[in-house]
Every structure is written in structure tokens, then in C-alpha cells.
Design an enzyme around this catalytic site. Sequence first.
Site, PDB file in Angstrom:
ATOM      1  N   ARG A  49     -96.445  49.165 -14.383  1.00  0.00           N
ATOM      2  CA  ARG A  49     -96.141  49.216 -12.945  1.00  0.00           C
ATOM      3  C   ARG A  49     -96.815  48.926 -12.034  1.00  0.00           C
ATOM      4  O   ARG A  49     -96.213  47.867 -10.399  1.00  0.00           O
ATOM      5  CB  ARG A  49     -95.538  50.698 -11.912  1.00  0.00           C
ATOM      6  CG  ARG A  49     -94.618  51.250 -12.420  1.00  0.00           C
ATOM      7  CD  ARG A  49     -94.399  51.754 -14.390  1.00  0.00           C
ATOM      8  NE  ARG A  49     -95.346  52.606 -14.603  1.00  0.00           N
ATOM      9  CZ  ARG A  49     -95.953  52.609 -15.813  1.00  0.00           C
ATOM     10  NH1 ARG A  49     -95.682  51.964 -16.970  1.00  0.00           N
ATOM     11  NH2 ARG A  49     -96.466  53.529 -16.643  1.00  0.00           N
ATOM     12  N   CYS A  79     -93.373  59.546 -12.099  1.00  0.00           N
ATOM     13  CA  CYS A  79     -93.967  58.784 -11.742  1.00  0.00           C
ATOM     14  C   CYS A  79     -94.110  58.502 -10.020  1.00  0.00           C
ATOM     15  O   CYS A  79     -92.943  57.966  -9.650  1.00  0.00           O
ATOM     16  CB  CYS A  79     -93.674  57.722 -13.003  1.00  0.00           C
ATOM     17  SG  CYS A  79     -95.393  56.050 -12.637  1.00  0.00           S
ATOM     18  N   THR A  81     -96.454  55.954  -8.894  1.00  0.00           N
ATOM     19  CA  THR A  81     -96.507  54.430  -8.924  1.00  0.00           C
ATOM     20  C   THR A  81     -95.271  53.750  -9.004  1.00  0.00           C
ATOM     21  O   THR A  81     -94.616  52.939  -8.052  1.00  0.00           O
ATOM     22  CB  THR A  81     -97.142  54.122  -9.729  1.00  0.00           C
ATOM     23  OG1 THR A  81     -98.679  54.736  -9.673  1.00  0.00           O
ATOM     24  CG2 THR A  81     -97.519  52.675  -9.787  1.00  0.00           C
ATOM     25  N   THR A 120    -102.922  56.183  -7.723  1.00  0.00           N
ATOM     26  CA  THR A 120    -103.641  54.315  -8.861  1.00  0.00           C
ATOM     27  C   THR A 120    -103.279  53.425  -7.194  1.00  0.00           C
ATOM     28  O   THR A 120    -102.711  53.956  -6.191  1.00  0.00           O
ATOM     29  CB  THR A 120    -102.034  53.874  -9.096  1.00  0.00           C
ATOM     30  OG1 THR A 120    -100.698  53.823  -9.114  1.00  0.00           O
ATOM     31  CG2 THR A 120    -101.996  54.919 -10.702  1.00  0.00           C
ATOM     32  N   LYS A 157    -104.058  59.239 -20.673  1.00  0.00           N
ATOM     33  CA  LYS A 157    -102.824  58.973 -21.735  1.00  0.00           C
ATOM     34  C   LYS A 157    -103.890  58.280 -23.113  1.00  0.00           C
ATOM     35  O   LYS A 157    -102.556  58.485 -24.174  1.00  0.00           O
ATOM     36  CB  LYS A 157    -102.573  56.994 -20.932  1.00  0.00           C
ATOM     37  CG  LYS A 157    -102.387  56.975 -19.698  1.00  0.00           C
ATOM     38  CD  LYS A 157    -102.043  56.144 -19.207  1.00  0.00           C
ATOM     39  CE  LYS A 157    -100.823  55.909 -17.666  1.00  0.00           C
ATOM     40  NZ  LYS A 157     -99.668  56.528 -17.704  1.00  0.00           N
ATOM     41  N   CYS A 188    -100.704  61.045  -8.942  1.00  0.00           N
ATOM     42  CA  CYS A 188    -100.289  60.594 -10.068  1.00  0.00           C
ATOM     43  C   CYS A 188     -99.740  61.579 -10.515  1.00  0.00           C
ATOM     44  O   CYS A 188    -100.606  62.711 -10.816  1.00  0.00           O
ATOM     45  CB  CYS A 188    -101.893  59.671 -10.456  1.00  0.00           C
ATOM     46  SG  CYS A 188    -101.777  58.862 -11.810  1.00  0.00           S
TER      47      CYS A 188
END
Length: 220
Positions: A49, A79, A81, A120, A157, A188
Amino acid sequence: MSKVLGVLGGMGPAATVAFLARVQALTPAEGDADHIRMLVDINPQVPDRNRAPEAADHMLGEMAARLREAGAQVLAMPCNTAHAQSTALRAIGLPFIDMIAETTAAATAGGAKKVGVLATPGGEALYTSALAGQGSKIVRLGGANRQAFMACVEAVKRGDTGKPVRAEMRRLAAALVASGAEVVIAGCTEVPLLLGPKDVSVPLFDSAEVLARACVKACR
């Protein structure tokens, strides 16, 4: 009758699974039939993204259309972002629950004017605009702490939610408070996998939980 919730997920997979659990836990139910039907596309292949927004926008639009065709009546995307690429989602004609708007409203409802955001760079930009609309200012990480935050997200992640990365996220939240944040937004969806309300000295607003509550309200 409850509305069918369509979830655009996979950004990242662990955060999506945690979000689904939140929806289930927050739904008032006496048995199976009282829960919300969810159609979920966990797609880890959505382009980055931050680095490929146009490609992400295209793929998210395709995902939303497939969810609509499968019977979804309301859309949500855990999400932050990716909300910068929500134009294609909104264009398909289903109600879309805006995670950024919902979380901003929750975080400023008590009158906070300086809001710390763990997000982010793309998420920070979205929250900066949303908070300005509420008459509040963002408090963001600076310098090496920005890279440290992204390293924490990348660790989640990879499946790493161990003590060192948890301690680092606590340190980053404390840095926001030291910079004047009256509340902190976990902006986030990886953040709440490392950080809880007891880890922060000011109120913590978990964007995934705020979204889950909004989904329950919209679908029930």
C-alpha cells in the site's frame, strides 16, 4: 435480520484473523445463529500500500466486487494504510465502514487535542487529515523511531510477537506520550498484537477494535 459483512483482509493475515475474532467477541449472541455472517477475502498478495498504491487500489476494487457478488451488504477493511486506496471500494455501491474516521472520532470524543499515532507513513497521512478535521493535531514518531516502528510491524508479519518486539512497541508508545500525546491510536492493525491498554500511560485506541464495534453496529 443481520446484514452480511464483507471483509477485505490479508494486510496482514495475522491482523485480519485477530479482527475477525474481535467481531465475534463483540457480537451479543446467545448462540451461533445470533452472530454476523462474514464473507472474508484474506489476500496477502495485495500490492504494498505504501509502494504500489495504484496496483493496490485496482486489486482491492476487484476484491470488493467479488464480495458484493457473493452476497456482502456492508464492507470493512482492517488495514489503516489501505484506506488511502478506498476509492474503488466506495465505487461499488455498498456501505463502507471507514476505519480512519471511526477511530479518529473515538480518540477525540473525550476532547483530546494532541493525538499520538502509531502507524505507517501512509497511515500517518490519513490520520493527520482526519484529526485536523476534528480540530486535533497528530503527534508522530520522529527520527530513528520511525524505522524502529516499521521494524516492529515487519516482525509481526514474520510471526514474531516475542518480548523484545513487544518492549520496543511499548517504548515507541511512551515516546509519543513524552512528546505530548494525550491519547494514542494504534493506527496499524499489527500494533495491538504487541501493545495493550495496560502498556500505555494514556488511553489507547485500537483501530481494529473500533472497526469491529462499528461492524457489529452496522450489521446488527
